[in-house]
Design an enzyme around this catalytic site. Structure first.
Site, PDB file in Angstrom:
ATOM      1  N   ASP A 193       5.742  -3.075   5.065  1.00  0.00           N
ATOM      2  CA  ASP A 193       4.745  -3.388   4.412  1.00  0.00           C
ATOM      3  C   ASP A 193       4.590  -1.413   3.682  1.00  0.00           C
ATOM      4  O   ASP A 193       4.614  -0.415   4.679  1.00  0.00           O
ATOM      5  CB  ASP A 193       3.782  -3.535   4.399  1.00  0.00           C
ATOM      6  CG  ASP A 193       4.135  -5.386   4.615  1.00  0.00           C
ATOM      7  OD1 ASP A 193       4.789  -5.605   4.228  1.00  0.00           O
ATOM      8  OD2 ASP A 193       2.881  -5.689   5.040  1.00  0.00           O
ATOM      9  N   LYS A 227       2.643  -5.088   0.333  1.00  0.00           N
ATOM     10  CA  LYS A 227       1.519  -4.911   0.558  1.00  0.00           C
ATOM     11  C   LYS A 227       1.387  -4.038   0.790  1.00  0.00           C
ATOM     12  O   LYS A 227       1.768  -3.148   1.565  1.00  0.00           O
ATOM     13  CB  LYS A 227       1.380  -6.393   1.857  1.00  0.00           C
ATOM     14  CG  LYS A 227      -0.031  -6.763   1.290  1.00  0.00           C
ATOM     15  CD  LYS A 227      -1.017  -7.620   2.492  1.00  0.00           C
ATOM     16  CE  LYS A 227      -0.446  -7.315   4.279  1.00  0.00           C
ATOM     17  NZ  LYS A 227      -0.954  -7.937   4.928  1.00  0.00           N
ATOM     18  N   MET A 283      -8.745  -7.898   3.906  1.00  0.00           N
ATOM     19  CA  MET A 283      -8.694  -7.150   2.588  1.00  0.00           C
ATOM     20  C   MET A 283      -9.637  -7.179   2.062  1.00  0.00           C
ATOM     21  O   MET A 283      -9.405  -7.240   0.581  1.00  0.00           O
ATOM     22  CB  MET A 283      -6.841  -7.743   2.049  1.00  0.00           C
ATOM     23  CG  MET A 283      -5.693  -7.820   3.285  1.00  0.00           C
ATOM     24  SD  MET A 283      -5.074  -6.097   3.205  1.00  0.00           S
ATOM     25  CE  MET A 283      -4.368  -5.743   1.300  1.00  0.00           C
TER      26      MET A 283
END
Lengths: 246, 246
Positions: A42, A64, A179
């Site tokens: 990520d 991500k 998030m």
């Protein structure tokens, strides 16, 4: 030569990197990194963690990022399968825990469909790291019967339509929005509309466990404006509930 | 001599030991164990983990056992404060993550009330370890918008009265019942009464991540009988939701 036995040593391990502090890696994660042939990581995984990988391993960024478009999931699935079919030990390094908002399901399914051996190493999830940094329990006996996580990550900046808002509004629960910097306003508005008092304590944490961690405290009703002003760029978790008032 | 400065070096660190596999300790937890003067540990923490502690540290069992009465929380609070006031670096070692059903809140409050410095090291929680062992995501995009944890631990063998059962019955959530072997029947009955289909997949895991791990799969409606027959003695987490059907 087209059977699975033509790439006997190739395999994939989905590894949780934890919240960011390299000391919050598990011993198992460290061992996996040290023996990997390729590390597909990520964007959120820190350089300090990547520095612990086998120096001969290829380091391949994927996936991500906070507030930015990510590599398409299908491309990541294809990449890890392709590398494993080349005989490589592929560590797919994910921030936090792979099983919690980590898109692990799709990658495990892709490996299984391709007959590539796949395993998972659990990691410390961001909610746990945030609570530890704050010195609070997420399930304080006096305040929280239930702990719930949901993700605010979406390209559209709004939450999914089919959230159970009555469950979110339960005052006996602690809720963690992963998030969630961009969707906190939407979250708070809907949770309050479902009955959660705007005065419930909330804490937002950017870069939990990292040296650049930042913390903001506000009533739920005010947190949107706090975050709009602060404009965090790193990953943010927002903790909501009376347990946070301790 | 009665001020806090009379025990300048004493302090307490609540450390998550993870689910049982010593390799699922974090590096930070290992370092804390290696430098501790005293380790006050849950009964559930394995001998293999305790073997990693500073050989000069006192190892003092206290707290959570599966299905047995525990040391009283007040006694544990007093013990860690007393040891810290003797100038010791006290590691309070808890299975899983201290912030999730770990009674961390009371111990942190006791240290703060006594002016003893206290910190927390996050750990891998049992739900993450169970999902990793099964090779599933707890939040598969197709099946789970929300992940929720509750504890089935109670001396009376029944769940707390003020659980939000509508929130538990949401078919778009994955629910993890911690310490749930004895209360699973009560949980399933109430969740189904609130609308959760009895056919929802459930997985029970005893001793997740340990060599003696055992796994049972059943529909939610049948899991009570499966567990009654199996009679697990170690800690059990039960995972419930359509994400478990993957």
């Amino acid at each position: 030569m087209t059977s699975s036995s033509s790439f006997p040593s190739g395999r994939v391990c989905l590894v949780g990197a934890g919240p960011g502090d390299p000391d919050l890696l598990t011993l198992k994660a460290l061992k996996a990194l040290q023996s990997a042939d390729a590390v597909v990581h990520d964007m959120l995984v820190s350089a300090a963690i990547l520095a612990l990988a086998n120096p001969h391993a290829a380091l391949i960024p994927a996936g991500k990022r906070a507030g930015q478009p990510s590599a398409r999931q299908e491309e990541i699935n294809a990449l890890i399968v392709t590398l494993a079919r080349q005989g490589k030990y592929v560590v797919r390094l994910k921030s936090g825990d792979p099983g919690i908002f980590g898109r692990a399901g799709e990658e495990i399914a892709a490996c299984r469909a391709a007959n590539v051996p796949v395993s998972v190493v659990a990691g410390v999830t961001a909610a746990s790291a945030a609570a530890a940094s704050l010195g609070v329990s997420l399930t304080h006996r006096d305040h929280a019967r239930r702990l719930q996580f949901l993700t605010g990550h979406s390209r559209e900046g709004v939450l999914p339509a089919d959230i159970d808002w009555a469950g979110i509004a339960d005052p006996h629960a602690t809720t963690v929005l992963y998030m969630g910097a961009r969707t906190l306003g939407d979250f708070a508005q809907r949770a309050m509309a479902a009955g959660l008092p705007g005065a419930v304590p909330a804490v937002a944490i950017e870069n939990a466990s990292r040296p650049d961690q930042r913390v903001w405290r506000a009533a739920l009703a005010d947190m949107r404006h706090v975050l709009e002003h602060a404009a965090p760029q790193g990953p943010v978790v927002v903790l909501v509930g009376y347990a946070l008032g301790e």
